[in-house]
Design a protein around this motif. Structure first.
Motif, PDB file in Angstrom:
ATOM      1  N   THR A  29      -8.352 -10.441  32.691  1.00 23.97           N
ATOM      2  CA  THR A  29      -6.939 -10.602  32.349  1.00 23.97           C
ATOM      3  C   THR A  29      -6.674 -10.144  30.923  1.00 23.97           C
ATOM      4  OG1 THR A  29      -6.734 -12.440  33.901  1.00 23.97           O
ATOM      5  CG2 THR A  29      -5.052 -12.275  32.193  1.00 23.97           C
ATOM      6  N   GLU A  30      -7.551 -10.484  30.002  1.00 21.18           N
ATOM      7  CA  GLU A  30      -7.389 -10.062  28.606  1.00 21.18           C
ATOM      8  C   GLU A  30      -7.540  -8.551  28.490  1.00 21.18           C
ATOM      9  OE1 GLU A  30      -6.817 -10.028  24.480  1.00 21.18           O
ATOM     10  OE2 GLU A  30      -6.207 -11.391  26.063  1.00 21.18           O
ATOM     11  N   GLU A  32      -6.876  -6.395  30.777  1.00 19.28           N
ATOM     12  CA  GLU A  32      -5.660  -5.827  31.354  1.00 19.28           C
ATOM     13  C   GLU A  32      -4.502  -5.891  30.369  1.00 19.28           C
ATOM     14  OE1 GLU A  32      -2.934  -6.272  35.364  1.00 19.28           O
ATOM     15  OE2 GLU A  32      -3.868  -8.072  34.537  1.00 19.28           O
ATOM     16  N   ARG A  33      -4.363  -7.015  29.678  1.00 17.96           N
ATOM     17  CA  ARG A  33      -3.295  -7.173  28.694  1.00 17.96           C
ATOM     18  C   ARG A  33      -3.423  -6.140  27.575  1.00 17.96           C
ATOM     19  NH1 ARG A  33      -2.365  -8.643  23.881  1.00 17.96           N
ATOM     20  NH2 ARG A  33      -4.475  -9.297  23.436  1.00 17.96           N
ATOM     21  N   ALA A  35      -5.007  -3.258  27.723  1.00 14.52           N
ATOM     22  CA  ALA A  35      -4.761  -1.924  28.278  1.00 14.52           C
ATOM     23  C   ALA A  35      -3.270  -1.676  28.490  1.00 14.52           C
ATOM     24  CB  ALA A  35      -5.521  -1.760  29.592  1.00 14.52           C
ATOM     25  N   ARG A  36      -2.564  -2.691  28.981  1.00 13.07           N
ATOM     26  CA  ARG A  36      -1.117  -2.536  29.182  1.00 13.07           C
ATOM     27  C   ARG A  36      -0.396  -2.330  27.851  1.00 13.07           C
ATOM     28  NH1 ARG A  36       0.741  -3.362  34.241  1.00 13.07           N
ATOM     29  NH2 ARG A  36      -0.570  -4.565  35.656  1.00 13.07           N
ATOM     30  N   GLU A  37      -0.809  -3.060  26.836  1.00 18.39           N
ATOM     31  CA  GLU A  37      -0.189  -2.927  25.516  1.00 18.39           C
ATOM     32  C   GLU A  37      -0.453  -1.525  24.946  1.00 18.39           C
ATOM     33  OE1 GLU A  37       2.274  -4.042  22.573  1.00 18.39           O
ATOM     34  OE2 GLU A  37       1.824  -5.238  24.339  1.00 18.39           O
ATOM     35  N   GLU A  39      -1.052   1.137  26.713  1.00 15.12           N
ATOM     36  CA  GLU A  39      -0.299   2.069  27.554  1.00 15.12           C
ATOM     37  C   GLU A  39       1.168   2.118  27.142  1.00 15.12           C
ATOM     38  OE1 GLU A  39       0.393   4.885  30.433  1.00 15.12           O
ATOM     39  OE2 GLU A  39      -1.536   4.101  29.798  1.00 15.12           O
ATOM     40  N   ARG A  40       1.728   0.981  26.775  1.00 11.23           N
ATOM     41  CA  ARG A  40       3.128   0.937  26.359  1.00 11.23           C
ATOM     42  C   ARG A  40       3.375   1.757  25.098  1.00 11.23           C
ATOM     43  NH1 ARG A  40       5.683  -4.148  25.033  1.00 11.23           N
ATOM     44  NH2 ARG A  40       7.561  -2.926  25.189  1.00 11.23           N
ATOM     45  N   ASP A  41       2.331   1.934  24.267  1.00  5.57           N
ATOM     46  CA  ASP A  41       2.490   2.623  22.991  1.00  5.57           C
ATOM     47  C   ASP A  41       1.766   3.972  22.967  1.00  5.57           C
ATOM     48  OD1 ASP A  41       3.770   2.470  20.496  1.00  5.57           O
ATOM     49  OD2 ASP A  41       1.911   1.872  19.505  1.00  5.57           O
ATOM     50  N   ASP A  72      12.255   2.900  25.756  1.00  4.28           N
ATOM     51  CA  ASP A  72      11.518   1.733  26.255  1.00  4.28           C
ATOM     52  C   ASP A  72      12.054   1.278  27.608  1.00  4.28           C
ATOM     53  OD1 ASP A  72       9.618  -0.398  26.116  1.00  4.28           O
ATOM     54  OD2 ASP A  72      11.219  -1.742  25.456  1.00  4.28           O
TER      55      ASP A  72
END
Length: 86
Positions: A29-30, A32-33, A35-37, A39-41, A72
């Motif tokens: 889960t961490e 993934e978090r 990686a998502r962060e 990816e957002r930037d 965004d």
């Protein structure tokens, strides 16, 4: 191939297995978090590089913020398509 431990009916083994799985899930889960962060930037450097190659007229902070929020909210592709249609 080694056989899996039989834990059916063994409460201590079940509890230990659950704790191990929960710890592994927390790590996933961490990851993934993070990686998502990232990816957002991920497009920031590309956009800043492209902006560095063109001249940009003076603008208010509110205009720059509106552009950033639109990217965004709608995604860079949709914003680029809309701008190209102007």
């Amino acid at each position: 191939m080694p056989r899996a431990k039989k834990i059916e009916g063994n409460l201590d083994a079940i509890t230990a297995k659950r704790a191990a799985l929960e710890a592994e899930l927390a790590k996933v889960t961490e990851a993934e978090r993070v990686a998502r962060e990232a990816e957002r930037d991920a497009g920031r450097d590309v956009l800043l590089g492209a902006l560095a190659k063109v001249k940009i007229a003076r603008m208010d902070r509110s205009v720059a913020t509106a552009i950033a929020k639109a990217i965004d909210k709608h995604g860079p592709t949709k914003i680029a398509e809309t701008l190209l249609a102007l």
